[in-house]
Design a protein around this motif. Structure first.
Motif, short mmCIF file in Angstrom:
data_model
loop_
_atom_site.label_atom_id
_atom_site.label_comp_id
_atom_site.label_asym_id
_atom_site.label_seq_id
_atom_site.Cartn_x
_atom_site.Cartn_y
_atom_site.Cartn_z
N CYS A 1 21.70 9.43 -12.43
CA CYS A 1 21.47 8.72 -10.94
C CYS A 1 20.91 7.19 -11.37
O CYS A 1 19.67 6.85 -10.59
CB CYS A 1 20.68 9.40 -9.92
SG CYS A 1 21.28 10.84 -9.44
N TYR B 1 21.74 3.22 -13.00
CA TYR B 1 22.13 2.11 -12.27
C TYR B 1 23.76 2.47 -11.57
O TYR B 1 24.06 2.17 -10.59
CB TYR B 1 22.73 0.94 -13.64
CG TYR B 1 23.52 0.01 -13.06
CD1 TYR B 1 23.33 -0.81 -11.80
CD2 TYR B 1 24.61 -0.11 -13.90
CE1 TYR B 1 24.44 -1.71 -11.70
CE2 TYR B 1 25.71 -1.10 -13.54
CZ TYR B 1 25.38 -2.04 -12.30
OH TYR B 1 26.32 -2.78 -12.22
N ASP C 1 19.07 14.45 -12.32
CA ASP C 1 18.38 13.38 -13.11
C ASP C 1 17.15 13.79 -13.73
O ASP C 1 16.53 14.64 -13.19
CB ASP C 1 18.40 12.10 -12.34
CG ASP C 1 18.45 10.95 -13.29
OD1 ASP C 1 19.00 10.03 -13.34
OD2 ASP C 1 17.30 10.65 -14.23
N SER D 1 14.75 12.02 -14.26
CA SER D 1 14.02 10.95 -13.63
C SER D 1 13.66 11.62 -12.14
O SER D 1 14.52 11.50 -11.23
CB SER D 1 14.24 9.71 -13.65
OG SER D 1 13.62 9.12 -12.77
N THR E 1 25.48 9.67 -17.07
CA THR E 1 24.44 9.64 -17.98
C THR E 1 24.58 8.39 -19.03
O THR E 1 25.79 8.01 -19.28
CB THR E 1 23.99 10.93 -18.52
OG1 THR E 1 25.05 11.29 -19.34
CG2 THR E 1 23.67 11.78 -17.60
N SER F 1 24.72 11.55 -24.03
CA SER F 1 24.58 13.07 -23.56
C SER F 1 26.05 13.34 -22.70
O SER F 1 26.18 14.27 -22.13
CB SER F 1 23.54 13.25 -22.41
OG SER F 1 23.41 12.07 -21.58
N ILE G 1 27.12 17.57 -21.49
CA ILE G 1 27.43 17.56 -20.12
C ILE G 1 28.87 17.92 -19.78
O ILE G 1 28.94 19.18 -19.05
CB ILE G 1 26.74 16.61 -19.30
CG1 ILE G 1 25.19 16.37 -19.52
CG2 ILE G 1 26.81 16.79 -17.71
CD1 ILE G 1 24.58 15.07 -19.16
N1 LIG Z 1 32.77 1.98 -15.18
C1 LIG Z 1 31.80 0.89 -15.28
O1 LIG Z 1 32.23 -0.25 -14.75
C2 LIG Z 1 30.53 1.47 -15.66
C3 LIG Z 1 29.38 0.38 -15.21
C4 LIG Z 1 28.18 0.57 -15.73
C5 LIG Z 1 27.72 1.81 -16.17
N2 LIG Z 1 28.85 2.69 -16.92
C6 LIG Z 1 28.56 3.79 -17.60
O2 LIG Z 1 27.84 4.65 -16.53
C7 LIG Z 1 26.91 5.44 -17.80
C8 LIG Z 1 25.38 5.46 -17.14
O3 LIG Z 1 25.15 4.07 -17.33
P1 LIG Z 1 23.98 3.49 -16.18
O4 LIG Z 1 23.84 2.02 -16.81
O5 LIG Z 1 23.89 3.80 -15.04
O6 LIG Z 1 22.68 3.78 -17.43
P2 LIG Z 1 21.38 4.14 -16.58
O7 LIG Z 1 20.25 4.32 -17.80
O8 LIG Z 1 20.67 3.15 -15.69
O9 LIG Z 1 21.17 5.50 -15.83
C9 LIG Z 1 21.51 6.67 -16.79
C10 LIG Z 1 20.57 7.93 -15.79
O10 LIG Z 1 21.11 9.06 -16.55
C11 LIG Z 1 19.81 9.98 -16.36
N3 LIG Z 1 19.89 10.70 -17.58
C12 LIG Z 1 19.79 10.66 -18.90
N4 LIG Z 1 19.95 11.75 -19.62
C13 LIG Z 1 20.18 12.77 -18.80
C14 LIG Z 1 20.30 14.16 -18.50
N5 LIG Z 1 20.65 14.85 -19.84
N6 LIG Z 1 20.51 14.79 -17.53
C15 LIG Z 1 20.28 14.13 -16.38
N7 LIG Z 1 20.12 12.72 -16.35
C16 LIG Z 1 20.06 12.19 -17.31
C17 LIG Z 1 18.68 8.68 -16.72
O11 LIG Z 1 17.33 9.27 -16.25
C18 LIG Z 1 19.10 7.33 -16.04
O12 LIG Z 1 18.78 7.66 -14.57
C19 LIG Z 1 27.06 4.99 -18.97
O13 LIG Z 1 28.02 5.72 -19.54
C20 LIG Z 1 27.74 3.39 -18.90
O14 LIG Z 1 28.61 3.32 -19.86
C21 LIG Z 1 30.23 2.27 -16.44
#
Ligand SMILES: NC(=O)c1ccc[n+]([C@@H]2O[C@H](COP(=O)([O-])OP(=O)(O)OC[C@H]3O[C@@H](n4cnc5c(N)ncnc54)[C@H](O)[C@@H]3O)[C@@H](O)[C@H]2O)c1
Length: 338
Positions: A9, A11, A33, A35, A71, A75, A79
């Motif tokens: 949860c 960005y 999450d 966090s 995530t 990971s 998952i």
């Molecule tokens: N499709 C798109 O346009 C798009 C855009 C942005 C991000 N993404 C993808 O989304 C994914 C996440 O990106 P983001 O920018 O949100 O990252 P982020 O770092 O902002 O968020 C990731 C979240 O996952 C949590 N997390 C980490 N390990 C975990 C676990 N084992 N269990 C539970 N929670 C866990 C973290 O605490 C964090 O809150 C990435 O794979 C990214 O490439 C896709």
């Protein structure tokens, strides 16, 4: 009603939660999450959502039909694999996994279990990319010569992947989708200017069947945000600017024709055509909403996704080959699809 659990949860996860909650055929029962702060934030937004710091609580919940993995990529495999093992459909964000081997294991597991495995190649759900696909397939652009893209901005520097794995999945998935084919080889150069070992700038060149070339420039070190794709065909050319809100696609009736008959080199003539520029009207629905609805439709109707696990694996093969090419100073690496 498909009951969804979302893991991650940060960005992007909240955008997925919002879209699934608003779909008539789905609901988000829980989210995970590591966090506590992020979980508190989600609870404030959606008081009825169940929160947990352990994703296994969601994976093992018999009421959950599908798991969404948002995530960091390191990971995704653990998952998603646990979710498939527990009989849940999976929507994993891009890139599907950190390695080709992991991606292949997920695809195999989903096939064995007859479950939907989808990857978040969001751009194949945009009106602009679907318009480009339609223009290519209808023959309006003629024979496609090449596609070139720029996906650059300042940051955000990732810790677990380089800029190719962070940004290029979008461009590779767009190109594979609009061309309806997969690249045969990749050559790439890249450099780590800011942090050692993690490339922050890269130029990736691919060869598609039929002499089609493609080039991707990705960077976390650029003064302005650019999201531009140019498609050059024998009849027309187009520029897709994803940053533009109203005029995302411009189709140029421009081209070069070689005179069909000539006897001497002196008679070799090219004629240039400078025709009209048109701007097609595009639907402005949120691509993520279409993508989430598509995931639900795939589960309910048992259809193969437009961004299936296999499509995700195809992209991983390109990213992995690009990395290998960077290590070999840009040597051409042939891609062997399983
Ligand atoms: N499709 C798109 O346009 C798009 C855009 C942005 C991000 N993404 C993808 O989304 C994914 C996440 O990106 P983001 O920018 O949100 O990252 P982020 O770092 O902002 O968020 C990731 C979240 O996952 C949590 N997390 C980490 N390990 C975990 C676990 N084992 N269990 C539970 N929670 C866990 C973290 O605490 C964090 O809150 C990435 O794979 C990214 O490439 C896709």
């Amino acid at each position: 009603m498909i009951k969804v659990g979302v893991v991650g949860c940060g960005y992007w996860g909240p955008n997925l939660i919002r879209n699934f909650i608003n779909l008539p055929g789905a609901d988000v029962k829980s989210c995970a999450d590591i966090s506590e702060n992020r979980l508190k934030h989600m609870k404030n937004l959606y008081p009825s959502i169940v929160t947990t710091t352990n994703y296994k609580d969601i994976v093992e919940d018999p009421e959950i039909d599908a798991i969404v993995v948002a995530t960091p990529v390191s990971s995704h495999f653990e998952i998603s694999h646990a979710a498939l093992d527990a009989g849940k459909h999976v929507f994993a964000e891009k890139p599907l996994t950190r390695t080709v081997e992991e991606g292949l294991k997920l695809v195999t597991k989903a096939e064995e279990k007859k479950l939907t495995l989808m990857v978040g190649h969001t751009f194949v759900f945009t009106a602009a990319v679907n318009k480009i696909k339609e223009l290519i397939e209808s023959g309006e652009l003629g024979e496609i010569y090449y596609i070139s893209t720029s996906r650059v901005n300042l940051g955000i520097f990732q810790e677990d992947i380089n800029v190719i794995w962070d940004l290029a999945p979008h461009d590779v998935s767009i190109m594979n989708y609009v061309l309806g084919s997969r690249p045969e080889s990749v050559s790439a150069v890249g450099h780590s200017y800011i942090r050692p070992e993690i490339e922050d700038v890269a130029f990736v060149t691919m060869k598609y069947p039929g002499n089609k070339l493609a080039n991707i420039h990705v960077s976390w070190l650029n003064p302005s945000k650019i999201r531009k794709t140019t498609v050059v065909g024998s009849k027309k050319m187009l520029v897709y600017d994803d940053v533009s809100s109203l005029e995302k696609i411009r189709i140029y009736d421009k081209g070069v024709t070689v005179q069909p008959h000539y006897d001497t080199f002196g008679e070799f003539q090219l004629s240039y055509r400078y025709g009209d520029i048109s701007i097609p009207k595009l639907d402005d629905a949120e691509p993520l909403k279409i993508e989430c609805q598509h995931f639900v439709d795939c589960i309910e109707q048992g259809i193969t996704s437009r961004s299936s696990g296999v499509d995700g694996l195809d992209v991983l093969l390109v990213l992995d080959s690009a990395d290998r090419s960077v290590r070999q100073n840009g040597a051409e690496v042939k891609i062997e699809y399983p």
